[in-house]
Design a protein around this motif. Structure first.
Motif, short mmCIF file in Angstrom:
data_model
loop_
_atom_site.label_atom_id
_atom_site.label_comp_id
_atom_site.label_asym_id
_atom_site.label_seq_id
_atom_site.Cartn_x
_atom_site.Cartn_y
_atom_site.Cartn_z
N UNK A 117 13.80 1.81 39.85
CA UNK A 117 12.45 2.23 40.24
C UNK A 117 12.25 3.72 40.02
N UNK A 118 13.30 4.52 40.20
CA UNK A 118 13.18 5.96 39.98
C UNK A 118 12.94 6.29 38.52
N UNK A 119 13.48 5.45 37.65
CA UNK A 119 13.35 5.70 36.21
C UNK A 119 12.11 5.08 35.59
N UNK A 120 11.37 4.32 36.39
CA UNK A 120 10.20 3.62 35.86
C UNK A 120 9.10 4.59 35.46
N UNK A 121 8.34 4.20 34.44
CA UNK A 121 7.29 5.06 33.94
C UNK A 121 6.18 5.28 34.96
N UNK A 122 6.06 4.36 35.92
CA UNK A 122 4.95 4.45 36.87
C UNK A 122 5.13 5.60 37.85
N UNK A 123 6.32 6.20 37.91
CA UNK A 123 6.48 7.38 38.74
C UNK A 123 7.15 7.11 40.06
N UNK A 124 7.00 8.06 40.98
CA UNK A 124 7.77 8.05 42.22
C UNK A 124 7.47 6.85 43.10
N UNK A 125 6.28 6.29 42.97
CA UNK A 125 5.89 5.18 43.84
C UNK A 125 6.16 3.82 43.18
N UNK A 126 6.98 3.80 42.15
CA UNK A 126 7.26 2.56 41.44
C UNK A 126 7.98 1.56 42.35
N UNK A 127 7.72 0.29 42.10
CA UNK A 127 8.40 -0.79 42.79
C UNK A 127 9.21 -1.59 41.77
N UNK A 129 27.64 -12.71 45.18
CA UNK A 129 26.48 -13.57 44.98
C UNK A 129 25.74 -13.15 43.71
N UNK A 130 25.52 -14.12 42.82
CA UNK A 130 24.72 -13.93 41.62
C UNK A 130 23.41 -14.67 41.88
N UNK A 131 22.34 -13.92 42.08
CA UNK A 131 21.09 -14.45 42.64
C UNK A 131 19.97 -14.38 41.62
N UNK A 132 19.48 -15.53 41.21
CA UNK A 132 18.31 -15.60 40.33
C UNK A 132 17.12 -16.05 41.17
N UNK A 133 16.05 -15.25 41.13
CA UNK A 133 14.87 -15.59 41.91
C UNK A 133 13.65 -14.88 41.34
N UNK A 134 12.48 -15.46 41.58
CA UNK A 134 11.22 -14.81 41.22
C UNK A 134 10.65 -14.02 42.40
N UNK A 135 11.29 -14.11 43.55
CA UNK A 135 10.77 -13.43 44.74
C UNK A 135 11.39 -12.04 44.80
N UNK A 136 10.66 -11.06 44.31
CA UNK A 136 11.22 -9.72 44.14
C UNK A 136 11.55 -9.06 45.46
N UNK A 137 10.84 -9.41 46.52
CA UNK A 137 11.14 -8.82 47.83
C UNK A 137 12.53 -9.22 48.30
N UNK A 138 12.98 -10.43 47.95
CA UNK A 138 14.32 -10.87 48.31
C UNK A 138 15.36 -10.04 47.55
N UNK A 139 15.11 -9.80 46.28
CA UNK A 139 16.02 -8.98 45.47
C UNK A 139 16.07 -7.56 46.00
N UNK A 140 14.92 -7.00 46.31
CA UNK A 140 14.88 -5.63 46.82
C UNK A 140 15.67 -5.50 48.11
N UNK A 141 15.63 -6.53 48.94
CA UNK A 141 16.35 -6.48 50.21
C UNK A 141 17.85 -6.69 50.05
N UNK A 142 18.25 -7.55 49.12
CA UNK A 142 19.64 -8.00 49.08
C UNK A 142 20.49 -7.36 47.98
N UNK A 143 19.89 -7.07 46.83
CA UNK A 143 20.69 -6.78 45.64
C UNK A 143 21.30 -5.38 45.65
N UNK A 144 22.58 -5.32 45.30
CA UNK A 144 23.23 -4.04 45.06
C UNK A 144 22.95 -3.56 43.64
N UNK A 145 22.81 -4.51 42.71
CA UNK A 145 22.44 -4.19 41.33
C UNK A 145 21.54 -5.30 40.81
#
Length: 248
Positions: free
Chosen positions: A225-235, A190-206
């Motif tokens: 999210x681990x590499x984000x500048x915002x730190x450990x709590x990044x989303x 599945x190649x999934x384009x969406x603006x609903x980030x919660x759906x991506x977080x739940x479904x996406x492998x990459x």
């Protein structure tokens, strides 16, 4: 071709309109049986990318392949893919069931097996009571469901979904999410384009983030999210806002 080949590959894939690159030399590899979340702000080039990968639009330069079949071979690619655009292609004068039967004939599906398959999908998406109503009487969410069934009816190996939960209430959106999970359980991609980030977080492998035609971030959601500048709590939202230079 082997069973271990990627479902989707793209190398320097580019689309230019009036000398302006809308998609600018992107590279992609999507493995079979995975969900690839494709993110980006409006106008980033996501739909153009999907149209090139589904052989609906020819690249200006670069190349891509679906299950090893070059996108230049439109008929060959068509056998491998299902595509739900943001506005499902339906005929208002048809009923929901007539629309699906018409699409099945276009796909060359055998009539003896198609009827049962249609009924299973219609039931799964809670459309049984509305299947014989004209589509011009359907809500946006109901039309979206018909469009999604069309994309899945021929059991494609690779499914491209552009905003598949758009216009759906939470219960219907959950049905779509569960259907996507079932596809990957079945080995489909599945190649999934969406603006609903919660759906991506739940479904996406990459996940890949497209910005101004360029792929500016890519990786597994937890890696991004681990590499984000915002730190450990990044989303994933933090990552998206960071790489697209938009303010929270």
């Amino acid at each position: 071709m082997t069973d271990t080949q990627p479902a989707i590959t793209a190398r320097k894939l580019t689309k230019t309109f009036d000398t302006t690159p809308v998609v600018d030399g992107i590279d992609l590899t999507v493995e079979q049986g995975t969900v690839y979340g494709f993110l980006g702000p409006n106008g980033a080039g996501k739909t153009t990318t999907m149209r090139m990968l589904t052989a609906l639009t020819a690249p200006t330069s670069g190349d891509a392949a679906i299950m090893g079949t070059p996108v230049a071979d439109r008929d060959g690619v068509r056998e491998h893919v299902g595509y739900l655009p943001e506005e499902p292609p339906v005929f208002d004068e048809l009923t929901g069931r007539e629309q699906l039967r018409y699409f099945a004939r276009l796909r060359g599906l055998r009539s003896e097996s198609t009827a049962d398959r249609i009924e299973r999908w219609v039931d799964r998406f809670d459309l049984t009571d509305d299947a014989d109503r004209r589509l011009d009487d359907y809500s946006k969410g109901m039309r979206q469901k018909i469009g999604l069934i069309q994309a899945l009816l021929h059991e494609p190996e690779v499914v491209f979904l552009d905003e598949p939960t758009s216009g759906l209430d939470p219960r219907a959106a959950r049905t779509v999410i569960n259907a996507i999970n079932a596809l990957t359980d079945n080995g489909q991609t599945v190649f999934l384009s969406t603006h609903i980030l919660s759906v991506v977080e739940e479904l996406a492998d990459s996940v890949g983030v497209l910005y101004e035609g360029e792929l500016v971030a890519e990786g597994a959601p937890d890696e991004l999210t681990a590499a984000a500048e915002a730190g450990a709590d990044s989303t994933l939202e933090d990552v998206f806002l960071s790489v697209t230079t938009e303010s929270p």
